[in-house]
Design a protein around this motif. Structure first.
Motif, PDB file in Angstrom:
ATOM      1  N   ILE A  74     115.874  77.423  68.879  1.00  0.00           N
ATOM      2  CA  ILE A  74     114.687  77.000  70.401  1.00  0.00           C
ATOM      3  C   ILE A  74     115.445  75.537  70.181  1.00  0.00           C
ATOM      4  O   ILE A  74     115.970  74.175  70.181  1.00  0.00           O
ATOM      5  N   GLY A  96     118.453  81.358  70.820  1.00  0.00           N
ATOM      6  CA  GLY A  96     117.370  82.321  71.027  1.00  0.00           C
ATOM      7  C   GLY A  96     116.664  82.293  71.405  1.00  0.00           C
ATOM      8  O   GLY A  96     115.274  83.505  72.141  1.00  0.00           O
ATOM      9  N   ILE A 147     111.247  83.664  68.718  1.00  0.00           N
ATOM     10  CA  ILE A 147     112.434  83.269  68.033  1.00  0.00           C
ATOM     11  C   ILE A 147     112.306  84.623  66.720  1.00  0.00           C
ATOM     12  O   ILE A 147     113.386  84.745  66.007  1.00  0.00           O
TER      13      ILE A 147
END
Length: 416
Positions: free
Chosen positions: A233, A310, A374
């Motif tokens: 992230i 992601g 995620i």
């Protein structure tokens, strides 16, 4: 090839465009990108700029850069004094007595909302969940009432000026495209009877180009190289947003508790009362054992394009939102002011490619949102939707609507 260059030089003679950007990162970047786009289409470019955040001439040897003493500070440019700030800049532009084409650096949906603000603010409660019937799926809380309530005269003046000066211009350029905002474009064309050119996203014309005012830490790319695909992230709230120490700690523990690798941009001075990371608990990064990486500023386009990224936790400035869409990265939305709440609502409820935190900076809420993006099926579905959106934007730029709109813009400019 040489003949083509000579032809461009000949075409460039007598075809000059003067650009006058607002001297803040979110405005400078798209304006300088637009300057490069126009230059590559055979136009000569002059950039008129203030001393505040002035572009580095060595980065733009192909442009003529003209500065003027302004006496502005960044505080003046980014607070309520920004109303007077914008008015002063408009006066300078008008004094040139040239046909004026306006570049709006937000998205079209936000502009339509801002132009209608004086008639929309009927609710007294700025956190009201009541819908705004004129602009679904917005709620009253997605409008910018806090600033209006504090400085009503100044902001009504600014919103009125925004619409009237746009209508009085010779045209309107957008860092957006039909594939992203077709409904908003239709509404815009009905209300503003001037030529409209949707030629974005600008940054896709020059993928390696950066106009960042801050020094970028390239070492984070090496850290990303060691992470699994779509596992990280990325967290960045742009070049202006600041938070308090309590919010900073909730973000830190939310990232830690998520169990997900993270790359976190913390600008020096962006935490009130701290120079940089002093507020972090002692041994915080060591406790994570390499799962977290913090930098002062990141090469954002490279980060978003990296296979390990992601998800993107963002303030939803329009530039950042476009960059995320163009790399197919779903978002966690944390808007704070201005056009950001409107853009965030588009992300979460129109395109459905992100989650909205609704201003709740609580560690467990943060950790849950990160895991949803995620690790869970919900995030995978968003990734598929944003991948489709990315493909539509790519087509738009390569022979589609944005490409055709740019050709129309160049023809229009050369007609003056």
């Amino acid at each position: 090839m040489e003949n083509q260059r000579e032809l461009q030089v000949q075409q460039r003679k007598g075809r000059r465009v003067m650009l006058f950007p607002l001297p803040l990162q979110g405005h400078l970047s798209p304006m300088l990108q637009l300057a490069n786009i126009l230059y590559n289409k055979g136009l000569s470019i002059t950039i008129i700029h203030t001393n505040l955040n002035s572009p580095n001439p060595s980065n733009y040897p192909h442009f003529d850069l003209i500065s003027f003493p302004d006496g502005f500070s960044e505080v003046e440019a980014s607070t309520a004094d920004g109303v007077a700030f914008v008015t002063r800049l408009n006066a300078v532009a008008d004094s040139l007595k040239l046909p004026r084409i306006v570049l709006r650096t937000s998205n079209i949906s936000s502009f339509l909302v801002f132009a209608a603000i004086p008639g929309l603010l009927r609710e007294k409660d700025p956190q009201s969940e009541a819908p705004v019937p004129e602009f679904p799926p917005l709620r009253v809380k997605d409008l910018p009432p806090q600033s209006v309530a504090q400085y009503p005269d100044k902001f009504y003046q600014l919103f009125t000026l925004l619409a009237s000066q746009t209508r009085a211009s010779s045209g309107l350029i957008w860092n957006s495209c039909q594939e992203l905002e077709q409904d908003a474009i239709t509404a815009l064309q009905q209300e503003f009877r001037i030529p409209i050119f949707t030629i974005g996203p600008f940054h896709k014309y020059f993928p390696a180009y950066s106009s960042s005012l801050l020094s970028q830490d390239q070492r984070c790319i090496s850290w990303l190289d060691k992470q699994a695909p779509k596992s990280v992230i990325y967290v960045s709230f742009g070049s202006i947003v600041a938070i308090n120490e309590t919010e900073f700690l909730e973000i830190a523990w939310g990232l830690a508790n998520s169990g997900v690798p993270f790359l976190w941009v913390v600008r020096p001075g962006s935490v009130h009362g701290a120079e940089w990371l002093e507020a972090l608990p002692k041994g915080f990064l060591e406790m994570l054992d390499g799962r977290g990486h913090i930098v002062k500023w990141a090469p954002q386009q490279e980060v978003l394009a990296h296979p390990a990224t992601g998800g993107f936790w963002t303030h939803n400035g329009w530039n950042s939102t476009l960059e995320s869409i163009c790399e197919g990265v779903p978002m966690i939305c944390h808007p704070t002011f201005g056009d950001q709440p409107v853009i965030a609502r588009n992300v979460s409820h129109i395109w459905r490619v992100g989650l909205h935190l609704e201003m709740r900076l609580e560690r467990e809420e943060i950790a849950r949102a990160i895991r949803r993006i995620i690790l869970e099926a919900e995030g995978l579905e968003m990734r598929e939707r944003i991948k489709c959106l990315k493909e539509q934007v790519d087509i738009s730029l390569n022979g589609g609507s944005a490409y055709k709109s740019l050709e129309s813009l160049i023809t229009y400019i050369k007609s003056f």
